[in-house]
Design a protein around this motif. Structure first.
Motif, mmCIF file in Angstrom:
data_model
loop_
_atom_site.group_PDB
_atom_site.id
_atom_site.type_symbol
_atom_site.label_atom_id
_atom_site.label_comp_id
_atom_site.label_asym_id
_atom_site.label_seq_id
_atom_site.Cartn_x
_atom_site.Cartn_y
_atom_site.Cartn_z
ATOM 1 N N GLU A 1 -108.386 -124.268 38.324
ATOM 2 C CA GLU A 1 -108.571 -123.870 36.924
ATOM 3 C C GLU A 1 -107.261 -123.347 36.340
ATOM 4 O O GLU A 1 -106.903 -123.667 35.201
ATOM 5 C CB GLU A 1 -109.667 -122.807 36.826
ATOM 6 C CG GLU A 1 -111.048 -123.337 37.175
ATOM 7 C CD GLU A 1 -112.076 -122.242 37.442
ATOM 8 O OE1 GLU A 1 -111.735 -121.040 37.335
ATOM 9 O OE2 GLU A 1 -113.223 -122.605 37.782
ATOM 10 N N CYS A 2 -106.537 -122.547 37.109
ATOM 11 C CA CYS A 2 -105.255 -121.997 36.644
ATOM 12 C C CYS A 2 -104.233 -123.100 36.423
ATOM 13 O O CYS A 2 -103.413 -123.026 35.500
ATOM 14 C CB CYS A 2 -104.725 -120.966 37.630
ATOM 15 S SG CYS A 2 -105.660 -119.421 37.629
ATOM 16 N N GLU B 1 -101.465 -121.459 33.876
ATOM 17 C CA GLU B 1 -101.217 -120.079 34.297
ATOM 18 C C GLU B 1 -100.520 -120.013 35.658
ATOM 19 O O GLU B 1 -99.664 -119.171 35.886
ATOM 20 C CB GLU B 1 -102.542 -119.326 34.370
ATOM 21 C CG GLU B 1 -102.412 -117.884 34.760
ATOM 22 C CD GLU B 1 -103.752 -117.184 34.822
ATOM 23 O OE1 GLU B 1 -103.807 -116.119 35.447
ATOM 24 O OE2 GLU B 1 -104.743 -117.689 34.269
ATOM 25 N N GLU B 2 -100.919 -120.888 36.565
ATOM 26 C CA GLU B 2 -100.339 -120.899 37.911
ATOM 27 C C GLU B 2 -100.369 -122.331 38.438
ATOM 28 O O GLU B 2 -101.306 -123.082 38.180
ATOM 29 C CB GLU B 2 -101.153 -120.020 38.855
ATOM 30 C CG GLU B 2 -100.648 -120.072 40.284
ATOM 31 C CD GLU B 2 -101.617 -119.477 41.295
ATOM 32 O OE1 GLU B 2 -101.147 -119.121 42.372
ATOM 33 O OE2 GLU B 2 -102.817 -119.392 41.019
ATOM 34 N N TYR B 3 -99.342 -122.669 39.192
ATOM 35 C CA TYR B 3 -99.296 -123.959 39.879
ATOM 36 C C TYR B 3 -99.191 -123.661 41.364
ATOM 37 O O TYR B 3 -98.387 -122.825 41.787
ATOM 38 C CB TYR B 3 -98.107 -124.793 39.397
ATOM 39 C CG TYR B 3 -98.161 -125.006 37.907
ATOM 40 C CD1 TYR B 3 -99.144 -125.798 37.340
ATOM 41 C CD2 TYR B 3 -97.267 -124.360 37.066
ATOM 42 C CE1 TYR B 3 -99.227 -125.971 35.966
ATOM 43 C CE2 TYR B 3 -97.336 -124.526 35.691
ATOM 44 C CZ TYR B 3 -98.321 -125.336 35.151
ATOM 45 O OH TYR B 3 -98.401 -125.494 33.795
ATOM 46 N N TYR B 4 -100.009 -124.332 42.154
ATOM 47 C CA TYR B 4 -100.075 -124.074 43.585
ATOM 48 C C TYR B 4 -100.089 -125.399 44.335
ATOM 49 O O TYR B 4 -100.838 -126.318 43.971
ATOM 50 C CB TYR B 4 -101.348 -123.274 43.902
ATOM 51 C CG TYR B 4 -101.586 -123.048 45.372
ATOM 52 C CD1 TYR B 4 -100.879 -122.068 46.059
ATOM 53 C CD2 TYR B 4 -102.512 -123.807 46.079
ATOM 54 C CE1 TYR B 4 -101.088 -121.853 47.414
ATOM 55 C CE2 TYR B 4 -102.728 -123.596 47.427
ATOM 56 C CZ TYR B 4 -102.013 -122.621 48.081
ATOM 57 O OH TYR B 4 -102.215 -122.416 49.417
ATOM 58 N N TYR C 1 -96.128 -118.690 39.065
ATOM 59 C CA TYR C 1 -96.786 -118.178 37.877
ATOM 60 C C TYR C 1 -95.767 -118.246 36.750
ATOM 61 O O TYR C 1 -94.681 -117.681 36.868
ATOM 62 C CB TYR C 1 -97.207 -116.713 38.059
ATOM 63 C CG TYR C 1 -98.194 -116.491 39.166
ATOM 64 C CD1 TYR C 1 -99.559 -116.544 38.921
ATOM 65 C CD2 TYR C 1 -97.761 -116.222 40.460
ATOM 66 C CE1 TYR C 1 -100.465 -116.339 39.943
ATOM 67 C CE2 TYR C 1 -98.661 -116.011 41.488
ATOM 68 C CZ TYR C 1 -100.015 -116.070 41.219
ATOM 69 O OH TYR C 1 -100.910 -115.863 42.227
ATOM 70 N N VAL C 2 -96.115 -118.921 35.682
ATOM 71 C CA VAL C 2 -95.190 -119.068 34.566
ATOM 72 C C VAL C 2 -95.644 -118.150 33.434
ATOM 73 O O VAL C 2 -96.799 -118.201 33.014
ATOM 74 C CB VAL C 2 -95.135 -120.534 34.087
ATOM 75 C CG1 VAL C 2 -94.199 -120.677 32.898
ATOM 76 C CG2 VAL C 2 -94.696 -121.439 35.230
ATOM 77 N N ARG C 3 -94.720 -117.302 32.986
ATOM 78 C CA ARG C 3 -94.978 -116.384 31.872
ATOM 79 C C ARG C 3 -93.831 -116.522 30.895
ATOM 80 O O ARG C 3 -92.709 -116.109 31.196
ATOM 81 C CB ARG C 3 -95.057 -114.934 32.336
ATOM 82 C CG ARG C 3 -96.114 -114.655 33.370
ATOM 83 C CD ARG C 3 -97.526 -114.736 32.778
ATOM 84 N NE ARG C 3 -98.533 -114.402 33.745
ATOM 85 C CZ ARG C 3 -99.095 -115.260 34.585
ATOM 86 N NH1 ARG C 3 -98.723 -116.517 34.594
ATOM 87 N NH2 ARG C 3 -100.032 -114.864 35.425
#
Length: 179
Positions: A58-59, A64-67, A85-87
């Motif tokens: 979902e992220c 929001e996050e790549y894994y 985590y990209v901000r």
């Protein structure tokens, strides 16, 4: 942002995880030595991994996050993982590896690939990470990935497998020069 689904590297492959990876991920996520310096408690039930994989999916979709799981090129079994985590204009990376594969350079190769991809994106100005001040192997991975130690966060991060109190952490970073 359009992250790569896979990275084909010299000795390893990074790819998006699938539900079938849960057993392999649980193998190292439930290992107290692997989880020792993590900022999450050691996994005790495989259901935790299944839920985590769903959340990570979902992220990924929301950005929001790549894994990615780390696999050996000749096998498709997860031996570790790396995420970012990209901000806004910064990205934080984190990783872990099954201890049966420690000391072979796999984590360094994975971190170099993800940091390289992040720095190829014009919108990303900084890539950063933290590691416990006692985790010298992780500090070396970050240095090999091109990040430099910026300082110590004296009361940085709770490492629940070590203490309920925040522990000192090194902050590593690569900051793109402003043109």
């Amino acid at each position: 942002m359009n992250p790569p689904e896979t990275f084909e590297l010299r000795r390893i492959r990074l790819r998006r995880p699938v539900r079938a990876d849960a057993v392999a991920i649980f193998e190292y996520g439930s290992d107290p030595q692997v989880a020792y310096f993590m900022d999450w408690p050691v996994c005790t039930h495989i259901e935790q991994i299944v839920e985590s994989l769903q959340r990570r999916g979902e992220c990924w979709e929301t950005g929001e996050e790549y894994y990615w799981v780390i696999t050996l090129r000749q096998h498709d079994r997860a031996i570790g993982g790396i995420s970012c985590y990209v901000r806004q204009d910064a990205a934080e990376i984190g990783y872990l590896l099954n201890r049966r594969y420690w000391g072979r350079g796999y984590t360094s190769q994975a971190a170099q690939a993800v940091v390289g991809w992040l720095l190829s994106l014009p919108a990303i100005r900084e890539v950063w990470a933290t590691c416990d001040t006692e985790n010298l192997a992780s500090a070396r991975v970050l240095e090999k990935a091109g990040l430099s130690r910026q300082g110590i966060l004296e009361h940085g991060i709770v490492r629940p497998n070590i203490s309920s109190q925040p522990r000192p952490a090194y902050r590593y970073s690569y900051m793109r020069p402003i043109a």
